[in-house]
Design a protein around this motif. Structure first.
Motif, PDB file in Angstrom:
ATOM      1  N   ALA A 166       0.824  -1.219   0.000  1.00 20.52           N
ATOM      2  CA  ALA A 166       0.000   0.000   0.000  1.00 20.52           C
ATOM      3  C   ALA A 166       0.853   1.263   0.000  1.00 20.52           C
ATOM      4  CB  ALA A 166      -0.948  -0.001   1.189  1.00 20.52           C
ATOM      5  N   THR A 167       1.851   1.334   0.867  1.00 23.54           N
ATOM      6  CA  THR A 167       2.671   2.544   0.942  1.00 23.54           C
ATOM      7  C   THR A 167       3.487   2.738  -0.319  1.00 23.54           C
ATOM      8  OG1 THR A 167       2.751   2.435   3.350  1.00 23.54           O
ATOM      9  CG2 THR A 167       4.453   3.743   2.282  1.00 23.54           C
ATOM     10  N   SER A 168       4.070   1.658  -0.838  1.00 26.11           N
ATOM     11  CA  SER A 168       4.844   1.766  -2.087  1.00 26.11           C
ATOM     12  C   SER A 168       3.972   2.268  -3.225  1.00 26.11           C
ATOM     13  CB  SER A 168       5.443   0.412  -2.454  1.00 26.11           C
ATOM     14  OG  SER A 168       6.349   0.006  -1.468  1.00 26.11           O
ATOM     15  N   CYS A 169       2.771   1.731  -3.331  1.00 26.63           N
ATOM     16  CA  CYS A 169       1.853   2.160  -4.389  1.00 26.63           C
ATOM     17  C   CYS A 169       1.427   3.611  -4.187  1.00 26.63           C
ATOM     18  CB  CYS A 169       0.631   1.256  -4.430  1.00 26.63           C
ATOM     19  SG  CYS A 169       0.995  -0.410  -4.997  1.00 26.63           S
ATOM     20  N   TYR A 170       1.138   3.976  -2.947  1.00 34.79           N
ATOM     21  CA  TYR A 170       0.739   5.344  -2.629  1.00 34.79           C
ATOM     22  C   TYR A 170       1.817   6.337  -3.055  1.00 34.79           C
ATOM     23  CZ  TYR A 170      -0.052   9.482   0.257  1.00 34.79           C
ATOM     24  OH  TYR A 170      -0.196  10.772   0.695  1.00 34.79           O
ATOM     25  N   VAL A 171       3.048   6.066  -2.654  1.00 37.08           N
ATOM     26  CA  VAL A 171       4.147   6.981  -2.963  1.00 37.08           C
ATOM     27  C   VAL A 171       4.402   7.031  -4.471  1.00 37.08           C
ATOM     28  CG1 VAL A 171       6.625   7.382  -2.639  1.00 37.08           C
ATOM     29  CG2 VAL A 171       5.206   6.754  -0.695  1.00 37.08           C
ATOM     30  N   ALA A 172       4.286   5.905  -5.136  1.00 35.07           N
ATOM     31  CA  ALA A 172       4.556   5.855  -6.578  1.00 35.07           C
ATOM     32  C   ALA A 172       3.465   6.528  -7.410  1.00 35.07           C
ATOM     33  CB  ALA A 172       4.711   4.402  -7.017  1.00 35.07           C
ATOM     34  N   LEU A 173       2.229   6.505  -6.921  1.00 40.44           N
ATOM     35  CA  LEU A 173       1.119   6.919  -7.767  1.00 40.44           C
ATOM     36  C   LEU A 173       0.403   8.202  -7.363  1.00 40.44           C
ATOM     37  CD1 LEU A 173      -0.422   3.364  -8.225  1.00 40.44           C
ATOM     38  CD2 LEU A 173       0.989   4.629  -9.856  1.00 40.44           C
ATOM     39  N   HIS A 174       0.546   8.649  -6.127  1.00 40.87           N
ATOM     40  CA  HIS A 174      -0.213   9.825  -5.696  1.00 40.87           C
ATOM     41  C   HIS A 174       0.329  11.087  -6.375  1.00 40.87           C
ATOM     42  CE1 HIS A 174      -2.292  12.751  -3.277  1.00 40.87           C
ATOM     43  NE2 HIS A 174      -3.021  11.759  -2.785  1.00 40.87           N
ATOM     44  N   PRO A 175      -0.547  11.844  -7.023  1.00 43.22           N
ATOM     45  CA  PRO A 175      -0.087  13.022  -7.773  1.00 43.22           C
ATOM     46  C   PRO A 175       0.589  14.088  -6.898  1.00 43.22           C
ATOM     47  CG  PRO A 175      -2.504  12.847  -7.833  1.00 43.22           C
ATOM     48  CD  PRO A 175      -1.987  11.633  -7.154  1.00 43.22           C
ATOM     49  N   ASN A 176       0.214  14.196  -5.638  1.00 41.46           N
ATOM     50  CA  ASN A 176       0.837  15.197  -4.757  1.00 41.46           C
ATOM     51  C   ASN A 176       2.277  14.853  -4.409  1.00 41.46           C
ATOM     52  OD1 ASN A 176      -1.534  16.633  -4.736  1.00 41.46           O
ATOM     53  ND2 ASN A 176      -2.149  15.973  -2.702  1.00 41.46           N
ATOM     54  N   LEU A 177       2.701  13.625  -4.679  1.00 43.02           N
ATOM     55  CA  LEU A 177       4.056  13.201  -4.353  1.00 43.02           C
ATOM     56  C   LEU A 177       4.969  13.151  -5.577  1.00 43.02           C
ATOM     57  CD1 LEU A 177       3.230  10.416  -1.748  1.00 43.02           C
ATOM     58  CD2 LEU A 177       3.918  12.779  -1.327  1.00 43.02           C
TER      59      LEU A 177
ATOM     60  N   LYS B  52      12.600  10.881   0.893  1.00 42.77           N
ATOM     61  CA  LYS B  52      11.748  10.913   2.080  1.00 42.77           C
ATOM     62  C   LYS B  52      11.437   9.486   2.519  1.00 42.77           C
ATOM     63  CE  LYS B  52      11.096  15.390   1.909  1.00 42.77           C
ATOM     64  NZ  LYS B  52      11.408  16.318   2.946  1.00 42.77           N
ATOM     65  N   TYR B  53      11.069   9.325   3.780  1.00 42.55           N
ATOM     66  CA  TYR B  53      10.730   8.021   4.329  1.00 42.55           C
ATOM     67  C   TYR B  53       9.230   7.982   4.581  1.00 42.55           C
ATOM     68  CZ  TYR B  53      10.543   4.102   7.566  1.00 42.55           C
ATOM     69  OH  TYR B  53      10.234   2.914   8.174  1.00 42.55           O
ATOM     70  N   PHE B  54       8.572   6.949   4.064  1.00 45.86           N
ATOM     71  CA  PHE B  54       7.135   6.789   4.243  1.00 45.86           C
ATOM     72  C   PHE B  54       6.846   5.448   4.910  1.00 45.86           C
ATOM     73  CE2 PHE B  54       7.318  10.030   1.083  1.00 45.86           C
ATOM     74  CZ  PHE B  54       6.165  10.774   1.243  1.00 45.86           C
ATOM     75  N   MET B  55       5.845   5.465   5.770  1.00 42.21           N
ATOM     76  CA  MET B  55       5.379   4.248   6.429  1.00 42.21           C
ATOM     77  C   MET B  55       3.875   4.410   6.643  1.00 42.21           C
ATOM     78  SD  MET B  55       6.841   2.469   9.923  1.00 42.21           S
ATOM     79  CE  MET B  55       6.570   3.892  10.963  1.00 42.21           C
ATOM     80  N   TYR B  56       3.122   3.375   6.337  1.00 44.09           N
ATOM     81  CA  TYR B  56       1.655   3.416   6.474  1.00 44.09           C
ATOM     82  C   TYR B  56       1.062   4.622   5.738  1.00 44.09           C
ATOM     83  CZ  TYR B  56       2.957   0.120  10.074  1.00 44.09           C
ATOM     84  OH  TYR B  56       3.508  -0.942  10.738  1.00 44.09           O
ATOM     85  N   CYS B  57       1.595   4.885   4.560  1.00 45.83           N
ATOM     86  CA  CYS B  57       1.127   5.955   3.661  1.00 45.83           C
ATOM     87  C   CYS B  57       1.295   7.354   4.249  1.00 45.83           C
ATOM     88  CB  CYS B  57      -0.327   5.720   3.254  1.00 45.83           C
ATOM     89  SG  CYS B  57      -0.568   4.199   2.313  1.00 45.83           S
ATOM     90  N   ASN B  58       2.197   7.497   5.204  1.00 45.72           N
ATOM     91  CA  ASN B  58       2.496   8.805   5.790  1.00 45.72           C
ATOM     92  C   ASN B  58       3.994   9.026   5.790  1.00 45.72           C
ATOM     93  OD1 ASN B  58      -0.165   9.824   6.873  1.00 45.72           O
ATOM     94  ND2 ASN B  58      -0.090   7.815   7.825  1.00 45.72           N
TER      95      ASN B  58
END
Length: 63
Positions: free
Chosen positions: A9-20, A26-32
């Motif tokens: 989920a976090t990998s997909c969020y970081v890869a696909l979210h337009p705001n990112l 940066k370090y992300f965990m649990y989509c934060n």
């Protein structure tokens, strides 16, 4: 707080979210985004890890 594993989920969020878009280093965990520890930004420790990894790969290639 207890978290359930959400797989990629976090990998997909970081890869696909337009705001990112364009966010790097940066370090992300649990989509934060989370702050890293001082160990994560220690250049001397990074060099030691790099050298260890290179030596490990060399030893596996020659086995």
């Amino acid at each position: 707080m207890k978290f359930k594993s959400l797989g990629a989920a976090t990998s997909c969020y970081v890869a696909l979210h337009p705001n990112l878009k364009g966010v790097s280093g940066k370090y992300f965990m649990y989509c934060n985004e989370y702050a890293t520890s001082n160990l994560a930004t220690d250049p001397e420790l990074a060099k030691k890890l790099w050298d260890y990894s290179c030596n490990l790969v060399k030893s596996l290639r020659h086995s």
